[in-house]
Write a protein that holds these residues in place. Structure first.
Motif, short mmCIF file in Angstrom:
data_model
loop_
_atom_site.label_atom_id
_atom_site.label_comp_id
_atom_site.label_asym_id
_atom_site.label_seq_id
_atom_site.Cartn_x
_atom_site.Cartn_y
_atom_site.Cartn_z
N UNK A 96 78.54 -18.99 67.04
CA UNK A 96 79.03 -20.22 67.67
C UNK A 96 77.93 -21.15 68.18
N UNK A 97 76.71 -20.64 68.34
CA UNK A 97 75.64 -21.49 68.87
C UNK A 97 74.61 -21.88 67.81
N UNK A 98 74.95 -21.69 66.55
CA UNK A 98 74.01 -22.04 65.49
C UNK A 98 73.59 -23.51 65.60
N UNK A 99 72.29 -23.73 65.58
CA UNK A 99 71.77 -25.09 65.64
C UNK A 99 71.70 -25.70 67.03
N UNK A 100 72.09 -24.95 68.05
CA UNK A 100 72.09 -25.51 69.41
C UNK A 100 70.66 -25.79 69.88
N UNK A 101 70.44 -27.00 70.39
CA UNK A 101 69.18 -27.36 71.02
C UNK A 101 69.50 -28.16 72.29
N UNK A 102 68.95 -27.74 73.40
CA UNK A 102 69.18 -28.43 74.67
C UNK A 102 67.83 -28.76 75.29
N UNK A 103 67.87 -29.64 76.29
CA UNK A 103 66.63 -30.13 76.86
C UNK A 103 66.21 -29.49 78.16
N UNK A 104 67.08 -28.66 78.76
CA UNK A 104 66.72 -28.08 80.06
C UNK A 104 67.52 -26.80 80.28
N UNK A 105 67.03 -25.91 81.15
CA UNK A 105 67.81 -24.72 81.49
C UNK A 105 69.18 -25.07 82.06
N UNK A 106 69.25 -26.12 82.86
CA UNK A 106 70.54 -26.49 83.45
C UNK A 106 71.54 -26.89 82.37
N UNK A 107 71.06 -27.60 81.35
CA UNK A 107 71.94 -28.00 80.26
C UNK A 107 72.42 -26.78 79.47
N UNK A 108 71.53 -25.80 79.30
CA UNK A 108 71.93 -24.57 78.60
C UNK A 108 73.00 -23.83 79.38
N UNK A 109 72.83 -23.72 80.70
CA UNK A 109 73.84 -23.04 81.51
C UNK A 109 75.18 -23.78 81.43
N UNK A 110 75.11 -25.09 81.47
CA UNK A 110 76.34 -25.88 81.39
C UNK A 110 77.05 -25.64 80.06
N UNK A 111 76.28 -25.59 78.98
CA UNK A 111 76.87 -25.37 77.65
C UNK A 111 77.51 -23.99 77.57
N UNK A 112 76.82 -22.98 78.07
CA UNK A 112 77.36 -21.61 77.99
C UNK A 112 78.58 -21.44 78.88
N UNK A 113 78.57 -22.05 80.05
CA UNK A 113 79.75 -21.96 80.91
C UNK A 113 80.95 -22.65 80.26
N UNK A 114 80.71 -23.77 79.60
CA UNK A 114 81.80 -24.45 78.89
C UNK A 114 82.34 -23.57 77.77
N UNK A 115 81.44 -22.87 77.08
CA UNK A 115 81.87 -21.97 76.01
C UNK A 115 82.77 -20.86 76.56
N UNK A 116 82.36 -20.26 77.68
CA UNK A 116 83.16 -19.19 78.26
C UNK A 116 84.52 -19.70 78.72
N UNK A 117 84.54 -20.86 79.33
CA UNK A 117 85.83 -21.41 79.79
C UNK A 117 86.75 -21.69 78.61
N UNK A 118 86.18 -22.21 77.52
CA UNK A 118 87.00 -22.49 76.34
C UNK A 118 87.54 -21.20 75.74
N UNK A 119 86.71 -20.16 75.72
CA UNK A 119 87.17 -18.88 75.18
C UNK A 119 88.28 -18.30 76.04
N UNK A 120 88.11 -18.36 77.35
CA UNK A 120 89.14 -17.87 78.26
C UNK A 120 90.45 -18.64 78.06
N UNK A 121 90.35 -19.96 77.94
CA UNK A 121 91.56 -20.77 77.78
C UNK A 121 92.26 -20.43 76.47
N UNK A 122 91.49 -20.28 75.40
CA UNK A 122 92.09 -20.00 74.09
C UNK A 122 92.74 -18.62 74.07
N UNK A 123 92.08 -17.64 74.68
CA UNK A 123 92.59 -16.27 74.63
C UNK A 123 93.77 -16.04 75.58
N UNK A 124 94.09 -17.02 76.40
CA UNK A 124 95.25 -16.88 77.29
C UNK A 124 96.36 -17.88 76.96
#
Length: 628
Positions: A385-413
Motif C-alpha cells: 500500500x505504500x509503494x512509491x510513497x515519498x514524504x518531506x518530514x517525519x511529521x508528514x510520515x506519521x500523518x500518512x500512516x495514521x490516516x492509513x490505519x484509520x481508513x483500514x479500521x473504517x473499512x473493516x468495520x
C-alpha cells in the motif's frame, strides 16, 4: 496390546486424539486393546503456546465464533463427524458441554460469561477451551482404549523400524508400536542473520532481541523512555506493544468523539517501528457476509492443470489463485451489494470465467461491471500500500500512516465493504488446496523460498491474519501519545559503530535516520532443523533418523527450508532407511513439510489440519489393529 505414543499434547495432539476417539469404534476391533500416551511438559490441551500461564493482555486474532476444534459436514474425510461447539458456543454455557469443570481462574471465568461470538478472546480463554476439548476427547475414547498423560519431555526415540520404538522420557522409557510427533511451534537458536546485531549490542552495551514468541520473550532490558527500533509490524509486534504499554501499567480510555487515549505509566520505551510494507497487518473484519458463501473452489482446486515438476508459484499457481480471490470478492459484492454493480452476476461470471486474471479483458470487464474504482479489488495495491510513497518530514510520515490505519479500521468495520470478507474466505480456500496440490506438483527451490515460504506466507498473514480492530485503535493512541513512531516501508537498519546505535531509515523519508539504543526483531521465529531447541529433534537429526527439506534446482541452486521431511501420509522420512518413510514414526504440524501448521480453524472451512488428523488417525488405527 498395541501402544501409541503422541509427543505433543497441544492443539495438534489434541485434535489427533479427538479423531482417534471418533474412528476407533470402526477401525479398532472390540478384542483389541490400545494404550495411548500423550507426552508434553506443558499443560495438555493448550500446550506451550496456548497455556494458561501467560499475560491476560495477549489475545487471539480470531473471533470466538471463528474458532473450533471439531470437524463438520464440510470436512473432506473418511471418518465420522463428531460435532462440537466453537469456542463461542462452548463459552456461552460451559456447564452444558460435558465433561464440565469450572474455570479455576476467576478472570477467565468472568471473560467467558461476558464473551460475545464476535469478541476476540484472550489466549487464556482459548486455553480453557482446549483443555475442555482434550478432556472431551479422552472421555469419548471407547472402553478398549486407555489414555495416559505424561507431563514430561521426550528426549530420544530408539528402536528398529520393524520392532518396538522406545520413547525416552526424563526417567522412564515408553515402548510403542507407533510414535507421532505433534510438536507444534518450536524455537530455534538464533540464526546467522542475527550474529551481527548480537555482536554489535554486546560491544556497545545495547539491547538486541532476536525473533521470539512474544509471550516468552524477556523484555526487561528495554528501559523506560529508551528509543527502541522495531523490525516487523505483524502479530508479534502487536503483542510486543501490548506488553510494553498496558503490561507496564499504562491505560487506554475512550475519547468522547471516538477512538482511544493512552495514559502512560512512565515505564514505557519509545518505539520506532517499520517493515517491508511499512504498515501493520489489516485489522480483522467486524462483520459477516451479506450474501451466500462463495462456492469454492472455482479456479484453484483439484482440476487445476499443472506441470508435474519445476512448478513456479508466480507463473503457474498465482494467476489461478488471484482469480479465485477475485471470485470470492466479487461474489460477495454482487450478492451482498448488487446496487453497486452494473451487470447481472451470471453475465459477469460467464465473462470472468473466460478471461485470465492478468488480461486487459478482465480489467475492462471489472471496470464495466463495477462503476466505483474503490469497489474493485486491486491485489497489488493491497500487497504494497505504500509503494512509491515519498514524504518531506517525519511529521508528514506519521500523518500518512495514521490516516492509513484509520481508513483500514473504517473499512473493516463497514458492512459496505463486506466483499473484503469474500476475498478472505478465498484465501482460506487457497491455503487448504495448496497443501494438497504441492506434493504432486513440487515447486522449484527458488520459487519455494521466494514465493511460497516468502511472499505468499507474508501476503496471507498480512491480509487474513491481522489483529482485532481495537489493536489498531491502540496503535493510533500510542502514536498520538508520542510513544510509537512509524518508520515507513522498506525499513533498513544499519549498525552505527560511531554512535553505538541502531540506525533506521526508509526510502519514504529520504535523508532521515532514527537512532535507537535497542533493536527488536518483532516477528515469529522460523524453525530451522539444524538449530532446533527441541531435544528430540536434535537427537533424531544427530543420529541421521530425520532429514531437513532440501530442494535443488537443475542449475544446482539449493534451498533449505528448515522443515522436517515427511511423506504425503505424514510419515517421517528416514535417511537411515534410504530416505524412505519410517513405518512406525509420524510427524504432524508446524515444523514439517506438510505446511499445515494451524491446529484449529473456522467452522465449515474444510481445514487442512482436520483432514490430515482424520487421515493419520485412521491409518494409525488400521496399523495398530494389525499389531493387536
Amino acid at each position: 496390546m498395541p501402544v501409541l505414543v503422541v509427543i505433543g499434547a497441544g492443539p495438534r495432539g489434541t485434535g489427533l486424539l479427538e479423531r482417534i476417539a471418533a474412528n476407533a469404534p470402526e477401525l479398532l476391533g472390540p478384542g483389541v486393546e490400545l494404550d495411548v500416551h500423550l507426552v508434553d511438559p506443558h499443560p495438555p490441551g493448550g500446550g506451550r503456546i496456548w497455556r494458561h500461564a501467560q499475560s491476560p493482555l495477549l489475545r487471539m486474532n480470531s473471533m470466538a465464533e471463528d474458532v473450533t476444534m471439531f470437524t463438520d459436514e464440510r470436512t473432506t474425510m473418511d471418518g465420522p463427524v463428531r460435532p462440537g461447539p466453537s469456542l463461542a458456543e462452548w463459552a456461552a454455557d460451559p456447564a452444558a458441554h460435558p465433561p464440565y469443570r469450572p474455570a479455576e481462574d476467576e478472570e477467565v471465568a468472568a471473560e467467558l460469561r461476558a464473551l460475545a461470538p464476535t469478541d476476540f478472546p484472550t489466549r487464556r480463554a482459548q486455553s480453557g477451551y482446549l483443555d475442555w476439548v482434550l478432556r472431551r476427547a479422552a472421555g469419548e475414547l471407547p472402553d478398549n482404549v486407555r489414555l495416559f498423560v505424561h507431563r514430561d519431555t521426550a528426549r530420544r526415540i530408539t528402536g528398529d523400524p520393524d520392532g518396538p520404538q522406545r520413547v525416552h522420557l526424563s526417567d522412564t522409557v515408553l515402548l510403542a508400536d507407533r510414535v507421532v510427533l505433534a510438536l507444534g511451534h518450536l524455537d530455534s537458536a538464533p540464526g546467522p542473520d542475527t550474529a551481527e546485531p548480537r555482536a554489535f549490542a554486546a560491544r556497545h552495551g545495547r539491547t538486541y532481541l532476536p525473533p521470539a514468541f512474544t509471550a516468552d520473550a524477556d523484555l526487561s532490558g528495554l528501559a523506560p523512555g529508551e528509543r527502541v527500533v522495531v523490525r516487523g509490524l505483524g502479530l508479534a509486534f502487536v503483542d510486543l506493544v501490548a506488553l510494553l504499554t498496558e503490561g507496564r501499567g499504562g491505560r487506554f480510555t475512550p475519547r468522547p468523539g471516538g477512538g482511544l487515549r493512552y495514559h502512560p505509566s512512565g515505564r514505557e520505551p519509545v518505539l520506532y517501528a517499520g517493515s517491508r510494507r511499512g504498515v501493520p497487518y489489516h485489522a480483522k473484519t467486524g462483520y459477516r457476509l451479506q450474501g451466500p458463501p462463495p462456492p469454492f473452489p472455482r479456479y484453484f482446486g483439484p482440476d487445476l492443470q499443472l506441470p508435474d515438476e519445476q512448478v513456479d508459484f508466480r507463473r503457474d499457481l498465482w494467476p489461478a489463485m488471484a482469480k479465485e480471490i477475485g471470485f470470492g470478492y466479487y461474489h460477495e459484492l454482487f450478492h451482498g451489494h448488487p446496487e453497486r454493480t452494473a451487470l447481472p452476476w451470471a453475465e459477469f461470471l460467464a465473462a470472468y470465467d473466460r478471461h485470465p486474471w492478468d488480461s486487459p479483458e478482465r480489467v475492462d470487464l471489472v471496470a464495466a461491471a463495477v462503476p466505483d474504482p474503490e469497489d474493485r479489488v486491486d491485489l497489488e495495491r493491497l500487497d504494497r500500500p505504500l509503494t512509491g510513497l515519498r514524504v518531506g518530514s517525519p511529521a508528514e510520515l506519521q500523518q500518512h500512516l495514521r490516516a492509513h490505519l484509520r481508513a483500514d479500521l473504517a473499512r473493516r468495520s463497514d458492512l459496505r465493504h463486506s466483499a473484503d470478507l469474500g476475498a478472505f474466505y478465498a484465501l482460506l480456500s487457497l491455503y487448504g488446496h495448496l497443501v494438497h496440490l504441492l506434493p504432486a506438483h513440487p515447486l522449484t527451490a527458488r520459487s519455494t523460498a521466494a514465493h511460497l515460504d516468502g511472499w505468499w506466507a507474508g501476503f496471507f498473514s498480512f491480509y487474513a491474519s491481522g489483529p482485532p480492530g481495537f489493536r489498531l485503535e491502540q496503535l493510533l493512541a500510542l502514536s498520538d501519545a508520542g510513544l510509537l513512531h512509524f518508520l515507513g516501508p522498506e525499513l533498513r537498519v544499519d549498525l552505527d559503530e560511531e554512535h553505538g546505535t541502531f540506525r533506521a531509515s526508509s526510502p519514504a523519508l529520504p535523508g532521515h535516520h532514527v537512532h535507537g539504543t535497542a533493536l527488536v526483531d518483532a516477528f515469529l521465529p522460523r524453525h530451522a532443523l539444524d538449530r532446533t531447541d527441541d531435544p528430540l529433534l536434535r537427537q533424531l537429526l544427530r543420529e541421521g533418523r530425520i532429514d531437513e527439506e532440501r530442494l535443488t534446482d537443475p542449475d544446482g541452486h539449493v534451498y533449505r527450508s528448515g522443515l522436517v521431511r515427511t511423506d504425503p501420509d505424514a510419515r517421517l522420512i528416514d535417511p537411515a532407511l534410504g530416505h524412505r518413510p519410517h513405518p512406525r514414526r509420524t510427524a504432524l504440524g508446524a515444523p514439517t513439510t506438510t505446511r499445515a501448521p494451524a491446529a484449529f480453524a473456522r467452522p465449515r472451512t474444510d481445514a487442512p489440519s482436520f483432514r490430515q488428523n482424520d487421515a493419520v488417525a485412521r491409518r494409525l488405527l488400521a496399523e495398530l489393529q494389525k499389531e493387536g
